[in-house]
Design an enzyme around this catalytic site. Sequence first.
Site, short mmCIF file in Angstrom:
data_model
loop_
_atom_site.label_atom_id
_atom_site.label_comp_id
_atom_site.label_asym_id
_atom_site.label_seq_id
_atom_site.Cartn_x
_atom_site.Cartn_y
_atom_site.Cartn_z
N LYS A 248 66.88 39.89 40.11
CA LYS A 248 67.69 39.63 38.92
C LYS A 248 69.11 40.16 39.07
O LYS A 248 70.07 39.46 38.73
CB LYS A 248 67.04 40.24 37.67
CG LYS A 248 68.00 40.19 36.49
CD LYS A 248 67.39 39.91 35.16
CE LYS A 248 68.52 39.58 34.16
NZ LYS A 248 68.14 39.81 32.78
N THR B 113 65.82 44.84 32.05
CA THR B 113 66.64 44.75 33.25
C THR B 113 67.13 46.15 33.58
O THR B 113 67.97 46.71 32.88
CB THR B 113 67.84 43.82 33.02
OG1 THR B 113 67.35 42.50 32.80
CG2 THR B 113 68.76 43.81 34.25
N LYS C 289 77.13 45.86 32.19
CA LYS C 289 75.94 46.71 32.41
C LYS C 289 75.17 46.22 33.64
O LYS C 289 74.80 47.02 34.50
CB LYS C 289 75.04 46.68 31.16
CG LYS C 289 73.77 47.51 31.30
CD LYS C 289 72.60 46.86 30.55
CE LYS C 289 71.28 47.19 31.22
NZ LYS C 289 70.20 46.28 30.82
N LEU D 101 63.18 46.96 27.03
CA LEU D 101 64.05 48.05 26.58
C LEU D 101 65.46 47.89 27.14
O LEU D 101 65.68 47.15 28.10
CB LEU D 101 63.44 49.38 27.03
CG LEU D 101 62.02 49.64 26.47
CD1 LEU D 101 61.34 50.77 27.23
CD2 LEU D 101 62.08 49.95 24.98
N PRO D 102 66.43 48.60 26.53
CA PRO D 102 67.82 48.32 26.89
C PRO D 102 68.29 48.85 28.24
O PRO D 102 69.25 48.33 28.78
CB PRO D 102 68.63 48.99 25.77
CG PRO D 102 67.67 49.53 24.80
CD PRO D 102 66.30 49.46 25.36
#
Lengths: 345, 345, 345, 345
Positions: D211, D135, D286, D103-104
């Site tokens: 990450k 992420t 982001k 998902l975003p």
Amino acid sequence: MPTGSPLLLRKMQLLTTIRYGWTRRCCPGIRMASSQSSSNRVGFIGLGNMGSHMARNLLKKGQSVMIYDVYPEAMAALEGQGAVAARSLTEIADSCSKIITMLPSSPHCTQVYTGDGGLLKSDIKEGTLLIDCSTIDPATSKEISASAVKRGATFCDAPVSGGVMGARDAALTFMVGCDSPEDFDAIRTLLSLMGKNVVHCGSVGMGEAAKICNNMLMAIGMVATAETFNLGIRLGLDAKVLAGVINTSSGRCWSSEVYNPVPGIKEGTPACNNYDGGFAINLMAKDLGLAVNAANATSTPTAFGSLAHQLYKMLMSTGYGSKDFSAIYHYLQERPQQQPLSKKA
Amino acid sequence: MPTGSPLLLRKMQLLTTIRYGWTRRCCPGIRMASSQSSSNRVGFIGLGNMGSHMARNLLKKGQSVMIYDVYPEAMAALEGQGAVAARSLTEIADSCSKIITMLPSSPHCTQVYTGDGGLLKSDIKEGTLLIDCSTIDPATSKEISASAVKRGATFCDAPVSGGVMGARDAALTFMVGCDSPEDFDAIRTLLSLMGKNVVHCGSVGMGEAAKICNNMLMAIGMVATAETFNLGIRLGLDAKVLAGVINTSSGRCWSSEVYNPVPGIKEGTPACNNYDGGFAINLMAKDLGLAVNAANATSTPTAFGSLAHQLYKMLMSTGYGSKDFSAIYHYLQERPQQQPLSKKA
Amino acid sequence: MPTGSPLLLRKMQLLTTIRYGWTRRCCPGIRMASSQSSSNRVGFIGLGNMGSHMARNLLKKGQSVMIYDVYPEAMAALEGQGAVAARSLTEIADSCSKIITMLPSSPHCTQVYTGDGGLLKSDIKEGTLLIDCSTIDPATSKEISASAVKRGATFCDAPVSGGVMGARDAALTFMVGCDSPEDFDAIRTLLSLMGKNVVHCGSVGMGEAAKICNNMLMAIGMVATAETFNLGIRLGLDAKVLAGVINTSSGRCWSSEVYNPVPGIKEGTPACNNYDGGFAINLMAKDLGLAVNAANATSTPTAFGSLAHQLYKMLMSTGYGSKDFSAIYHYLQERPQQQPLSKKA
Amino acid sequence: MPTGSPLLLRKMQLLTTIRYGWTRRCCPGIRMASSQSSSNRVGFIGLGNMGSHMARNLLKKGQSVMIYDVYPEAMAALEGQGAVAARSLTEIADSCSKIITMLPSSPHCTQVYTGDGGLLKSDIKEGTLLIDCSTIDPATSKEISASAVKRGATFCDAPVSGGVMGARDAALTFMVGCDSPEDFDAIRTLLSLMGKNVVHCGSVGMGEAAKICNNMLMAIGMVATAETFNLGIRLGLDAKVLAGVINTSSGRCWSSEVYNPVPGIKEGTPACNNYDGGFAINLMAKDLGLAVNAANATSTPTAFGSLAHQLYKMLMSTGYGSKDFSAIYHYLQERPQQQPLSKKA
């Protein structure tokens, strides 16, 4: 003797060769000064946007003024108002007991004072008062002063604030670095003909130090104000309401009160005039360069002054160089669909 | 002649007067060079931590070497290994067809090459090859080169990487800026006696340009690695696991792989040795100062290089100056109750 | 419902469980409020350094005040001055037509208003006026307001400036975000009992937006002033002379004029008191965190606000957290041989 | 439950209402899943650029896959390849023993897992394995995990690197945070069908932590590389020569070696393709937002990560948002007369 970055220096030397080439180019119709020296004469070197107004004010106040600039046309205008044009720096050194310089950068000053054919390589008279109004590196001021002392002359740094308007209206503030109170009195008398305030900031170099400190703080204040108003507006605040809150609270600074970068907040600012007029980003970047150099030379951490310098260099890279330094607001808030700032007509 | 900040310059000039005072101080027991010139002799000026190893490697490889340093004791050690001590820079200029300099800063180089009593003010022989291995401002290299050309000599800049270990083991990399391929062949032959790689980076000044670019990127990489590991550890990651992920992914850089700033990640690093040894923060700040100066001279925005410079100046202010530059990690993670880094025993 | 960083949130939730645990811990000697509701009662929740002064001022001006804090001892003091202690948030909701909250952070507000057992989960009366004086994220204010509207109540944000002194002396400034002029009149009447200025900044959330914008600009101004004075002093300027120049020129800001970070410049500042008192770095870092969050949420570039945040986090890491935020000056200028700031006695 | 900035959250909630609206919009021609549950079925939620490739690889490797996305057309394509479309999240929860989400953003994950109608509000089977490949904020992962544990399910975070190409070619790297080794074996088996490397980074949240740390370091490395090459080129260096020096020295990093931002240095990079393709600046901003949030939550100073975030937000403001993040080089070097980057055709 040196100053600033060497790369810049060499560019400047080239320029100096052109502007201050010791063989004055012939210019028909310009009356040359007689070689007789006059101990009351004031020499004025550097007739740019600022210098030409300053020299004119000396003439208006009745001073006998000998002028020099590498551009004959710059001298021609003032000759019509009573100034005497010199053929060389040497002639100024020969003829004047007080000499004022208003030059674009440290290397220019070095060249005019201590370079080949410069004032301090000439037969300068003992006791000559040398006043440098340029904004340059304080260390260069100290080096020129040391050379002047060896020749029996007195040097002081006296950079200005007030801009072209202040120069025109004899309303400048001078920040003076000089080594003795006696010198300061003579300096104040002369500088008062061109300005309203003459502040003694300390020994030689401290005028420049005060100026670059002030301008560094002003630059940071401007970027911070631009950032803050941009944020406030994106959060939904009315810019005038925000200005009202900030300017009566702990966030206020000169850039929020007097020189607000948001169009429409404060009448008469460059922000209300497409960011034209005012203090160009190119010049602000130059002054920040002086501050950063001084910080490096003294191992002083100046994270914010340095970041301001970087931002203004970015603006130069993207074509904002000739706009007022408050255009940082426009830069931050511009969006894809927005028109870039138009060129000055 | 100029370079760097004028304030620094004056400090350096003072130092130079001490270290490179043209009147060699008397030092009993040191054999002075005979004044006979020898066209195969290599002159070596500047016998500090790096230079002494480099000169020794020349001697080991059978070169005839004439040395000069303002500290007689620096020369004494090498004389025992076959070097001939010069009494002055002039003597080096007289006696050597190839001269190598390894000096601490731009003003030192300016003084040694073009100052009063400097190499290019002496009777330097036409065709002399001048190789400067100092890390200095590229613009200074260009200025010295211009002076050398006027005297019929050839100048190149050849700063090194590899540190004191590399100097000792003849394993240095030289980044060379010189103006012609023929010169480069002779340069490579000589430099190969002291190093493993000799890279032609372009015209004069480009060796220095490449070095300060590399070191700027290295400095940013180090601060970024320190920041990232500090963040990861505070988020709960094991530092070795994080290193494993980053070093096999797009975050990897020399500082994360080879020179990790977190104690215990990579054996043999300064981080595993209380941040002693390695590349001192004082030196890193100096190199970043060169990069920032070069950026200012070319109006290049370098927000990150400049911020790295500021951070390392902060570390100097808080007493970390002699620690390895990876100590930025210790600085960022230190907490109130933590002991400061102990001094080197 | 959400706000701030989740990690922080969980820490806060833990804290909230302690401070605002819905089972009021028994505290002998504290008179419990009768459950009868009184429509003129003002509820006051959060009796910390600020809140206790504010509630006391309401009592002094003759208001009937019901108080709540998780720490019984915080309530005990005010009960002696006429306040009625509530046993729970629910009791406040039942008994008061106007409720003021003064809490440490966004998650606390979310919990007190919309969490389990919170005001808006209780039988709050239609038309209740909810005034939140905490400094929190503007988005949280909007979310609470939306919940309040659903319950027929009115919510406004009204963060303050003026500090503990202003709270004590009923001299605070309130920055109010509310959605209708009618509401604003009632709000002003009530807040005027605790302060001198009540400014309507716009719709709900705009009080918080104005406050975090002001504080961000103040923080940058402080760091910039500290940097500038540190630089000026290292260049040789007298700090008072520099203050004189800057404060009559374009560099001036609140931090240079009113709250100068250099000891000895401005009497009565924390800088003259070992950086004790004033506005703690921990709190400044918190407010900058709110500004940076708001900037992220709106994709607004705030390079300077963000760098100020980072610097204050560094100061926290090195043990300056409880010192006034002007201690950035001390941090920048401190040198190896210098003593660290002593702890507050 | 909370995450990211509240302003963003509300925008996301709106979006979520649209994309993950619990009433599946009717879409003729799409075969609905029968409600019979199948314990071997893998659920896959989120069929964007990455997710659709990943789900397809599961199908290719013979897995029975039930899919869900709010956009019916996203599901239609995969149904043609054997996937079964679910009508709701509840149906996925009912039918699958292993569920993957892609998902975003954090708020989307919160909504899908713990929101009204979310997986953990459904009759999820005890022992269900939930793998989130999005992420997001590590704190959100921990919160979802806590909710999952209460329902007897197991949650792990497993964000990926490798981009759309890696997703298509089943060549992704998965960074996994999970709380027990037994879970990790099952996870690795499943994820290996879609990638090449599956790394266990620690407990829940540590996959995300690794990450965002990696991406922060990558972003700084890119900006630093762009700055350094811009400086070197302005100083007169050939970009390929500079790359040669740096990539064999201590300045090297992934951005200088593999993904060089200067056009013409490294074939196949976005820099050689008008900065199209690759990793968009919007996405980089982001990810940096996540890193900065995590740094704030842990009071970690990240001056460089934060400045990188600011720069990328500036680039977004000036219209570079959809370009590859190496376009920072173009941004820094662009000059007044230069054409802006053309839009992708």
